[in-house]
Design a protein around this motif. Structure first.
Motif, short mmCIF file in Angstrom:
data_model
loop_
_atom_site.label_atom_id
_atom_site.label_comp_id
_atom_site.label_asym_id
_atom_site.label_seq_id
_atom_site.Cartn_x
_atom_site.Cartn_y
_atom_site.Cartn_z
N ALA A 12 34.88 -9.84 36.60
CA ALA A 12 35.56 -9.64 37.88
C ALA A 12 36.35 -8.34 37.90
O ALA A 12 36.60 -7.76 38.95
CB ALA A 12 36.50 -10.82 38.17
N GLY A 13 36.77 -7.88 36.73
CA GLY A 13 37.54 -6.65 36.66
C GLY A 13 37.73 -6.23 35.23
O GLY A 13 37.36 -6.94 34.29
N SER A 14 38.33 -5.06 35.06
CA SER A 14 38.57 -4.53 33.71
C SER A 14 40.06 -4.53 33.41
O SER A 14 40.90 -4.69 34.30
CB SER A 14 38.00 -3.12 33.58
N ILE A 15 40.38 -4.33 32.15
CA ILE A 15 41.76 -4.31 31.72
C ILE A 15 42.49 -3.15 32.42
O ILE A 15 41.91 -2.10 32.70
CB ILE A 15 41.84 -4.19 30.18
N ALA A 16 43.75 -3.36 32.74
CA ALA A 16 44.48 -2.39 33.56
C ALA A 16 44.59 -1.03 32.88
O ALA A 16 44.35 0.01 33.51
CB ALA A 16 45.87 -2.93 33.89
N VAL A 17 44.98 -1.03 31.62
CA VAL A 17 45.08 0.21 30.86
C VAL A 17 44.55 -0.02 29.46
O VAL A 17 44.56 -1.14 28.96
CB VAL A 17 46.54 0.74 30.78
N SER A 18 44.09 1.05 28.84
CA SER A 18 43.63 0.94 27.46
C SER A 18 43.91 2.24 26.75
O SER A 18 44.15 3.28 27.38
CB SER A 18 42.12 0.65 27.42
N GLY A 19 43.86 2.19 25.41
CA GLY A 19 43.74 3.42 24.65
C GLY A 19 42.25 3.69 24.56
O GLY A 19 41.50 3.50 25.52
#
Length: 477
Positions: free
Chosen positions: A228-235
């Motif tokens: 449904a969606g991706s993680i808000a922020v990532s390294g």
């Protein structure tokens, strides 16, 4: 199985189910990487990057053509597994299509996103197995809802319970684990299209500074892979905290199964309940009479292994330097896959066991027989007190007879407490055969079984109706 001069994990060759092994196989991983490259190229083309339909079509047509020996040749030269697969995919798709593979991406685009797909699908498989075990326990609990049996605290005889009520305790733990997996599956994010350090800088350059297109690309690839969606922020990677959730949930399942297995091992020792045992099964190579609870023992051994794995994701998460360090890679290749395979093996065994438990009511009754007189003493006290006797005096008499009965039992004699109390001039009038009827001492256990099955387990299983019958155990004994 053909013997080979190499080590293969027994989790893959002996214990885990074919479906779970396939989910984490090298081929599945490679195909997911290709799916991700195809999804990326398709989404980039749709958003205006100069990629032709012919290039995307060539990638799709070449998806299944994987020569792992050729990939190994590339990796030996490049010392980079993702680049080896990129080169080979370009070879089989053609030079023109090869130009658009991995455009703007980093290795973690395929590695992390593919792992999240495998984790998601692994959770789905485990939920199938939990539903199968819960179905079996529900039937077992209902069938034996009122069968009285000794309950134990400190593994010392306590009051009575019922066989069905004890099964509800087992099912409750597994039901809570199923709820945990439900919630975990619902909140599991996709890494998405985030770039080398998570800033999406390469994609922003690809779209000439158009932030909206970069966001649309991230959403399109996540949707193409079923998220449904991706993680808000990532390294560079998705946060490894997610791995801690996953393996901790698997360790909880392993703990629930091990608790059931320990109980069954103890019950097998008491000869009250046995796990399934095939007609030609051998319990011991030396002692022909042995019927060991080997499935339950295997569950306990595998659960111990899963518990040991649960510490690794926490250490990996805690040791991610800034945006990413590579010391997570080798550890995660082992920990996540092995945790899923071992938990799958545990539940495969548990479904097999719970679907074929053998109950021995005469032995259960015999084991209760020596303990019921002690439980009856409280009713003797209540009857005597109601008739006007001093509770303290009655207690002194009951205590004396009880200690004498226990002393006799330790000499190998039967429990004669009822006879002793009946012969006592003060206690005798308050003692009759009805005092040792097991049904007097199970409390609301049968009703609790009914309530548990109707109010907790039935609604839970109703949410997973589509899973029922989807899994049947296949144990290699």
């Amino acid at each position: 199985m053909e013997a080979v001069d190499r080590y293969d994990s027994p989790l893959a060759t002996r214990y885990a189910t074919p479906a779970m092994v396939a989910n984490f196989s090298d081929r599945r991983r490679a195909l997911l990487w290709r799916d991700l490259w195809i999804a990326l190229a398709e989404a980039e083309r749709a958003l205006g990057v100069p990629i032709s339909e012919a290039q995307v079509a060539a990638l799709r047509a070449a998806r299944e053509r994987i020569d792992f020996a050729r990939v190994a040749e590339h990796e030996a030269r490049l010392r980079h597994d993702v680049m080896a697969h990129i080169e080979h995919f370009g070879e089989v798709a053609g030079a023109d299509a090869g130009k658009v593979i991995h455009l703007g991406a980093t290795s973690c685009y395929v590695a992390d996103n593919a792992e999240l797909v495998m984790i998601r699908d692994g959770l789905e498989l485990l939920m199938d197995r939990l539903v199968a075990a819960l179905d079996a326990l529900a039937r077992f609990a209902g069938q034996h809802r009122a069968l009285a049996t000794l309950a134990y605290t400190h593994f010392q005889p306590a009051q009575l319970t019922t066989v069905g009520k004890r099964a509800c305790l087992w099912a409750q733990d597994l039901g809570l684990d199923l709820e945990t997996l439900e919630q975990l599956r619902a909140r599991l994010p996709f890494r998405g299209v985030k770039g080398t350090t998570g800033t999406q800088a390469s994609f922003l350059a690809l779209f000439h500074g158009d932030h909206a297109k970069v966001r649309a690309l991230d959403r399109a690839v996540a949707e193409a892979m079923g998220f449904a969606g991706s993680i808000a922020v990532s390294g560079q990677t998705y946060t490894r905290k997610i791995d801690t959730w996953v393996v901790a949930a698997l360790a909880d399942i392993a703990g629930s199964a091990s608790k059931i297995a320990v109980d069954l091992r103890l019950l097998a020792h008491k000869r009250e309940i046995d796990e399934p045992f095939e007609a030609d099964q051998v319990g011991s190579s030396a002692m022909a009479y042995k019927r060991n609870p080997m499935r339950s023992e295997r569950i306990c051994g595998l659960a111990r292994f899963v518990h040991s794995l649960a510490t690794s994701p926490r250490e990996t998460h805690a040791n991610q330097w800034f945006e990413r360090t590579l010391d997570d890679s080798a550890n995660r290749r082992l920990t996540i896959t092995e945790a899923f395979l071992a938990t799958d093996a545990i539940l495969n065994l548990l479904v097999d066991i719970t679907s074929g438990l053998v109950v021995h009511p005469p032995v259960i009754a015999a084991n209760m027989r020596d303990e019921l007189p002690f439980m009856a003493t409280e009713n003797v006290l209540m009857r005597g007190t109601s008739a006007g006797h001093s509770r303290q005096e009655l207690h002194r008499l009951v205590r004396g007879h009880s200690l004498e009965a226990v002393a006799g039992m330790k000499r190998g004699e039967p429990n004669d407490l009822m006879a002793r109390m009946q012969a006592d001039p003060v206690l005798g009038p308050f003692v009759d055969a009805d005092l040792t009827a097991p049904a007097r001492y199970v409390g609301r256990a049968p009703e609790q079984v009914d309530e548990f099955l109707a109010e907790f387990l039935a609604p839970l299983l109703a949410r997973h109706e589509a899973r029922r019958g989807r899994f049947s155990a296949g144990v290699r004994v």
